[in-house]
Design a protein around this motif. Sequence first.
Motif, short mmCIF file in Angstrom:
data_model
loop_
_atom_site.label_atom_id
_atom_site.label_comp_id
_atom_site.label_asym_id
_atom_site.label_seq_id
_atom_site.Cartn_x
_atom_site.Cartn_y
_atom_site.Cartn_z
N ASP A 109 0.83 -1.20 0.00
CA ASP A 109 0.00 0.00 0.00
C ASP A 109 0.87 1.25 0.00
O ASP A 109 0.57 2.23 -0.69
N TYR B 172 2.26 1.90 -3.50
CA TYR B 172 1.23 2.45 -4.40
C TYR B 172 1.01 3.93 -4.13
O TYR B 172 0.92 4.75 -5.05
N ILE B 173 0.93 4.28 -2.87
CA ILE B 173 0.73 5.69 -2.50
C ILE B 173 1.95 6.52 -2.90
O ILE B 173 1.82 7.65 -3.37
N CYS C 91 1.82 7.57 -6.39
CA CYS C 91 0.85 8.64 -6.62
C CYS C 91 1.44 10.03 -6.35
O CYS C 91 0.84 11.05 -6.72
N TYR D 212 -5.73 3.84 -6.77
CA TYR D 212 -4.95 4.69 -5.87
C TYR D 212 -4.78 6.09 -6.45
O TYR D 212 -4.86 7.09 -5.73
N GLU E 195 -5.57 9.27 -4.36
CA GLU E 195 -4.41 9.86 -3.67
C GLU E 195 -3.68 10.95 -4.45
O GLU E 195 -2.99 11.78 -3.84
#
Length: 212
Positions: free
Chosen positions: A46, A49-50, A53, A83, A87
């Motif tokens: 996670d 992925y963030i 972004c 995402y 985000e």
Amino acid sequence: MRIAMINGSPKLGKSNSGMMLKALEPLINAEHEVLHYNMNKKPLTDEQYIELCHMDTLIIAFPLYFDAIPSHLLRMLTTLEGYMKAERKKEIYVYSIVNNGFYEGKQTYIALEIIKNWCIRSGLHFGQGIGQGAGEMMGFIEKVPLGKGPLKNLGKAMESLAQNIHTHDSDESLLFSPNFPRFAWRFAATHSFWHAKAKRNGLKKKDIIKKL
């Protein structure tokens, strides 16, 4: 600028996608921060992925699979799309490098169109893509300087890509074959790659063309 280099090859060891990203990196201005992500190890977390972004640029390199994107990379992009919609706080540009086993680089056209459409769905800007034909040659000529001999076309394409990455510009995708005669490529692929690989696996030449 924060740049993410995403290696979308499924290979656990050395890959053509990895070699092409390695060739591109020195051409990118040294003032940029470059982070690497490999899809051939384990799924992204996670946090990763963030992190993607919050990048300024994504460079996605992958091999052509059935004229499209490898399934594991497609799953990752599908997840990343969600995402991005939740985000992302700034404009992000996407560039792509595709290699394929066919001699003709134009075979990568559909895969680059898929990346373009993914960018539209994710709210990102597609900057440019390059499609290298005869990608399996890369492992045999990795010591040839970029822009020389059979890598002349690749060198020009990489310079164009690097410039557009540096300035966040968009341009037409470049699809090309190596600077190497097609008949010579076919002969080398047959005798130095397929026949040699068959022999390592206990097969003979006639086994390759045997009808089931």
